[in-house]
Design a protein around this motif. Sequence first.
Motif, PDB file in Angstrom:
ATOM      1  N   ALA A 178      37.484  84.483  42.648  1.00  0.00           N
ATOM      2  CA  ALA A 178      37.006  83.918  41.377  1.00  0.00           C
ATOM      3  C   ALA A 178      35.583  84.374  41.082  1.00  0.00           C
ATOM      4  O   ALA A 178      35.226  84.670  39.932  1.00  0.00           O
ATOM      5  CB  ALA A 178      37.079  82.392  41.428  1.00  0.00           C
ATOM      6  N   ALA A 179      34.740  84.450  42.128  1.00  0.00           N
ATOM      7  CA  ALA A 179      33.364  84.908  41.934  1.00  0.00           C
ATOM      8  C   ALA A 179      33.333  86.373  41.519  1.00  0.00           C
ATOM      9  O   ALA A 179      32.551  86.773  40.648  1.00  0.00           O
ATOM     10  CB  ALA A 179      32.561  84.701  43.219  1.00  0.00           C
ATOM     11  N   LEU A 180      34.197  87.187  42.143  1.00  0.00           N
ATOM     12  CA  LEU A 180      34.221  88.612  41.807  1.00  0.00           C
ATOM     13  C   LEU A 180      34.646  88.838  40.353  1.00  0.00           C
ATOM     14  O   LEU A 180      34.137  89.738  39.678  1.00  0.00           O
ATOM     15  CB  LEU A 180      35.168  89.354  42.757  1.00  0.00           C
ATOM     16  N   GLU A 181      35.559  88.003  39.862  1.00  0.00           N
ATOM     17  CA  GLU A 181      35.992  88.130  38.467  1.00  0.00           C
ATOM     18  C   GLU A 181      34.829  87.885  37.494  1.00  0.00           C
ATOM     19  O   GLU A 181      34.836  88.405  36.375  1.00  0.00           O
ATOM     20  CB  GLU A 181      37.120  87.136  38.180  1.00  0.00           C
ATOM     21  N   LEU A 182      33.858  87.096  37.929  1.00  0.00           N
ATOM     22  CA  LEU A 182      32.685  86.825  37.077  1.00  0.00           C
ATOM     23  C   LEU A 182      31.650  87.942  37.154  1.00  0.00           C
ATOM     24  O   LEU A 182      30.650  87.916  36.432  1.00  0.00           O
ATOM     25  CB  LEU A 182      32.038  85.498  37.483  1.00  0.00           C
ATOM     26  N   HIS A 183      31.869  88.910  38.051  1.00  0.00           N
ATOM     27  CA  HIS A 183      30.948  90.040  38.221  1.00  0.00           C
ATOM     28  C   HIS A 183      31.709  91.342  38.038  1.00  0.00           C
ATOM     29  O   HIS A 183      32.008  92.046  39.019  1.00  0.00           O
ATOM     30  CB  HIS A 183      30.294  89.994  39.616  1.00  0.00           C
ATOM     31  N   PRO A 184      32.046  91.703  36.799  1.00  0.00           N
ATOM     32  CA  PRO A 184      32.805  92.936  36.549  1.00  0.00           C
ATOM     33  C   PRO A 184      31.968  94.177  36.876  1.00  0.00           C
ATOM     34  O   PRO A 184      30.764  94.064  37.132  1.00  0.00           O
ATOM     35  CB  PRO A 184      33.111  92.847  35.054  1.00  0.00           C
ATOM     36  N   PRO A 185      32.592  95.367  36.862  1.00  0.00           N
ATOM     37  CA  PRO A 185      31.831  96.601  37.114  1.00  0.00           C
ATOM     38  C   PRO A 185      30.598  96.681  36.210  1.00  0.00           C
ATOM     39  O   PRO A 185      30.686  96.424  35.008  1.00  0.00           O
ATOM     40  CB  PRO A 185      32.846  97.703  36.798  1.00  0.00           C
ATOM     41  N   GLY A 186      29.465  97.012  36.819  1.00  0.00           N
ATOM     42  CA  GLY A 186      28.214  97.097  36.070  1.00  0.00           C
ATOM     43  C   GLY A 186      27.345  95.870  36.211  1.00  0.00           C
ATOM     44  O   GLY A 186      26.149  95.911  35.902  1.00  0.00           O
ATOM     45  N   HIS A 187      27.927  94.763  36.664  1.00  0.00           N
ATOM     46  CA  HIS A 187      27.138  93.540  36.836  1.00  0.00           C
ATOM     47  C   HIS A 187      26.204  93.707  38.028  1.00  0.00           C
ATOM     48  O   HIS A 187      26.609  94.233  39.075  1.00  0.00           O
ATOM     49  CB  HIS A 187      28.071  92.342  37.053  1.00  0.00           C
ATOM     50  N   PRO A 188      24.940  93.261  37.920  1.00  0.00           N
ATOM     51  CA  PRO A 188      23.985  93.477  39.024  1.00  0.00           C
ATOM     52  C   PRO A 188      24.378  92.782  40.330  1.00  0.00           C
ATOM     53  O   PRO A 188      23.924  93.184  41.396  1.00  0.00           O
ATOM     54  CB  PRO A 188      22.673  92.911  38.461  1.00  0.00           C
ATOM     55  N   HIS A 189      25.207  91.753  40.254  1.00  0.00           N
ATOM     56  CA  HIS A 189      25.587  91.025  41.467  1.00  0.00           C
ATOM     57  C   HIS A 189      27.001  91.357  41.938  1.00  0.00           C
ATOM     58  O   HIS A 189      27.530  90.673  42.821  1.00  0.00           O
ATOM     59  CB  HIS A 189      25.467  89.512  41.237  1.00  0.00           C
ATOM     60  N   ARG A 190      27.609  92.394  41.364  1.00  0.00           N
ATOM     61  CA  ARG A 190      28.978  92.739  41.775  1.00  0.00           C
ATOM     62  C   ARG A 190      29.009  93.170  43.246  1.00  0.00           C
ATOM     63  O   ARG A 190      29.937  92.830  43.986  1.00  0.00           O
ATOM     64  CB  ARG A 190      29.540  93.842  40.887  1.00  0.00           C
ATOM     65  N   GLY A 191      28.010  93.917  43.663  1.00  0.00           N
ATOM     66  CA  GLY A 191      27.975  94.374  45.055  1.00  0.00           C
ATOM     67  C   GLY A 191      27.979  93.215  46.035  1.00  0.00           C
ATOM     68  O   GLY A 191      28.688  93.240  47.054  1.00  0.00           O
ATOM     69  N   ALA A 192      27.185  92.169  45.738  1.00  0.00           N
ATOM     70  CA  ALA A 192      27.143  91.003  46.626  1.00  0.00           C
ATOM     71  C   ALA A 192      28.496  90.308  46.671  1.00  0.00           C
ATOM     72  O   ALA A 192      28.962  89.891  47.742  1.00  0.00           O
ATOM     73  CB  ALA A 192      26.067  90.034  46.150  1.00  0.00           C
ATOM     74  N   SER A 193      29.153  90.203  45.520  1.00  0.00           N
ATOM     75  CA  SER A 193      30.473  89.563  45.481  1.00  0.00           C
ATOM     76  C   SER A 193      31.497  90.357  46.284  1.00  0.00           C
ATOM     77  O   SER A 193      32.341  89.793  46.988  1.00  0.00           O
ATOM     78  CB  SER A 193      30.940  89.411  44.032  1.00  0.00           C
ATOM     79  N   LEU A 194      31.441  91.684  46.169  1.00  0.00           N
ATOM     80  CA  LEU A 194      32.358  92.530  46.935  1.00  0.00           C
ATOM     81  C   LEU A 194      32.135  92.349  48.442  1.00  0.00           C
ATOM     82  O   LEU A 194      33.104  92.266  49.218  1.00  0.00           O
ATOM     83  CB  LEU A 194      32.171  93.998  46.543  1.00  0.00           C
ATOM     84  N   ARG A 195      30.875  92.249  48.857  1.00  0.00           N
ATOM     85  CA  ARG A 195      30.595  92.091  50.288  1.00  0.00           C
ATOM     86  C   ARG A 195      31.100  90.749  50.814  1.00  0.00           C
ATOM     87  O   ARG A 195      31.681  90.671  51.903  1.00  0.00           O
ATOM     88  CB  ARG A 195      29.087  92.225  50.534  1.00  0.00           C
ATOM     89  N   VAL A 196      30.873  89.666  50.019  1.00  0.00           N
ATOM     90  CA  VAL A 196      31.346  88.349  50.439  1.00  0.00           C
ATOM     91  C   VAL A 196      32.866  88.333  50.535  1.00  0.00           C
ATOM     92  O   VAL A 196      33.451  87.850  51.521  1.00  0.00           O
ATOM     93  CB  VAL A 196      30.849  87.257  49.474  1.00  0.00           C
ATOM     94  N   LEU A 197      33.510  88.890  49.524  1.00  0.00           N
ATOM     95  CA  LEU A 197      34.976  88.888  49.528  1.00  0.00           C
ATOM     96  C   LEU A 197      35.521  89.747  50.668  1.00  0.00           C
ATOM     97  O   LEU A 197      36.509  89.388  51.330  1.00  0.00           O
ATOM     98  CB  LEU A 197      35.511  89.381  48.177  1.00  0.00           C
ATOM     99  N   ALA A 198      34.882  90.883  50.918  1.00  0.00           N
ATOM    100  CA  ALA A 198      35.325  91.751  52.025  1.00  0.00           C
ATOM    101  C   ALA A 198      35.212  91.006  53.356  1.00  0.00           C
ATOM    102  O   ALA A 198      36.108  91.097  54.223  1.00  0.00           O
ATOM    103  CB  ALA A 198      34.487  93.024  52.051  1.00  0.00           C
ATOM    104  N   TYR A 199      34.110  90.268  53.532  1.00  0.00           N
ATOM    105  CA  TYR A 199      33.913  89.487  54.762  1.00  0.00           C
ATOM    106  C   TYR A 199      35.025  88.449  54.920  1.00  0.00           C
ATOM    107  O   TYR A 199      35.603  88.294  56.007  1.00  0.00           O
ATOM    108  CB  TYR A 199      32.541  88.830  54.706  1.00  0.00           C
TER     109      TYR A 199
END
Length: 716
Positions: A663-684
């Motif tokens: 759900a957090a990643l959906e709020l950070h689409p490509p280009g969003h400054p916090h997308r990288g952090a969301s991807l890392r949390v979800l990957a973990y």
Amino acid sequence: MNSPDYVFRKRAVSECFHPGHIDQDIDLSRKRAVSEHVYPGHIGQDVALTNLARALHDIFQQHGKVDDVDNAIALLRVTLELRPSGHPDRSSLLDLLAVCLSDRYHSQGVVADLEEAITLGRATLEPRPPGHPDRDIPLYHLACDLWERFQKQTVKHDLDEATELHRAALELRPSGHPDRSSSLHSLALCLLNRYDNQGVVAYLEEAITFGRAALELRPPGHPYRAVSLYNVACALWKRFRLHAVVRDLDEATELHRAALELHPSGNPERCSSLDWLALCLLDRHDNQGGAADFEEAVTLGRAALALRPLGHPHRAVSLHNVALVFWKRFWLYAVTHDLDEAIELHRAALALRPPGHPDQFSSLHSLALCLLNRYDNQRVVADLEETIALGRAALERHPRGHPHRAVSLHNVACALWKRFRLHAVMHDLDEAIELHRAALELRPSGHPDRSSSLDWLAGCLSDRHDNQGVVTDLEEAITLGRAALELRPPGHPYRAVSLHNVARALWERFRLHAVMHDLDKAIELHRVALALRPSGHPDRSSSLHLLAHCLLNRYENQGVIVDLEEAITLGRAALELRPPGHPDHGISLYSLPCDLWMRFQKQAVIHDLGEAIELHRTVLELRPSGQPDRSSSLHSLALCLSSRYDTQGLVTDLEEAVMLGHAALELHPPGHPHRGASLRVLAYLMKKFQKQSDARVGCGKASSPSCTGTPSDKFR
């Protein structure tokens, strides 16, 4: 507050006219004057006409019937033709005609009368050069008329000339002169106006000195004692506002009481005395906290308004002052109805002060301030928008060089900053910064409001650094904040604000450069600010919250557990002061579980983790879809649930954590400054989930809690 609306009425000086008698019966007086003196060709026709005109003018002053002064003016115009240039009595006639025109201007407001009175006044002076025994009379009258024109048109040159003419007249009226008190009083009034317009303190001091001298010459029983009491009191109140010397306020209050006693029921100036006494009592309440002063101010303000019904020329003054009382009571008791009432009264006052009115700015400013307070209290965006519109209107009426321009610049800038905090539109913040810079230029070293401009500009630059990352903005913010703090030594009412703001800027620089000295200094300043915000202070929760945040950062860097313990204690205290409905409830509610989760990481006390999860769930409910901080709550709750899975092995916690991560990643689409952090949390989380799934497959049909259940398809 408006300039004193008590107008000192000029009186005709008896020495400049031929003696005459007014019979008690007005009609008989007119008939006598006509039958005995007035017929064409009579040798004394000019004297008779002058005496009749003077009698009509005296009657007008007693009864206020415009026909009388109209007839007096008409007679004087005829008489002027009988006293051509060079006539020894022409100047006295010009002076009397000027006085009549000036009085008609007071009654009817026709500017042409005032303009002609000034022209005639100048003509009167020509045949009375320096050394003439009656030169003081036209000097005084011309000065009064120029002052009146200044009140109407606010042309600085008129006020300056009026002041100099009054000085010249005063020199010709030494101690013992019957009209010395009039010159002292009028000169004091001009100097007070010059202070209001130019801010030169020497003018205020001189106004008080001359006003006191006039009052000494007007002992109890003098017909003009009340006006002197009133004006000295007003000048002392202005000095109190400047230097905050309570003795000035106490004396102003007592003088206004004395003036009020001389303005009994039915006196046309009673409402002015009621207004000003109420204002002084309000200020004394603000300074000393006496409830009796406040209640009396409310009573007096209402009484003044009752004496100024619809159509009264000074109704706007009373509306403004009663609105001020309601606004102050709102600040005392936080009753929204009082603020609403203040807004409606200020609207009514503004409607009576159209463009061009000398006090329109006061109404624009006060209404904007009340609306901004209501926005802060209720978050109605329309109030904020109207505040900005009113502020811009006030600014348009204060061009470069206007004494109130800095106030208008400051107010619009503050409102724009609040709108930036609401909508995050950078244009608002950029404009706020430029307006604060312009206001700061108009508040040089020694200006009483310089610290406020320094502080606000520093805050805006700090916010721009937060949004754009320009380091020079942050460095300038720290420099300006420290300059503001120097101007607010111990005991200054706004020292805590500057301490708070400098600490915040230093914390921002710590986050940027990780210099521990900045963080230590920020903690030190926040502690001092907190000490200045005891229980009950409206900003105490803010100091508690930010001090807790700084201590948490120091714990993260140095690992000293007492910093973390204190951060949690302070966080709980801040949350208690920010109950549901408080605009910052969500911020404290979010920070506390973060601190508890960190203590769980250190001490593994499961109660901390359970409380953190429940608090994060509550915060998430307060951050619905579309709320800009929702993703942070999703991340934090996901990590807490993941930690509980690690401790207790409940697969449902991990499944929920993965769902929240998506759900957090959906709020950070490509280009969003916090997308990288969301991807890392979800990957973990997905890695942990995959490991758990693999373990379950290896377990086969084992009945271990960690090997039961089937993962949802959405997580595969």
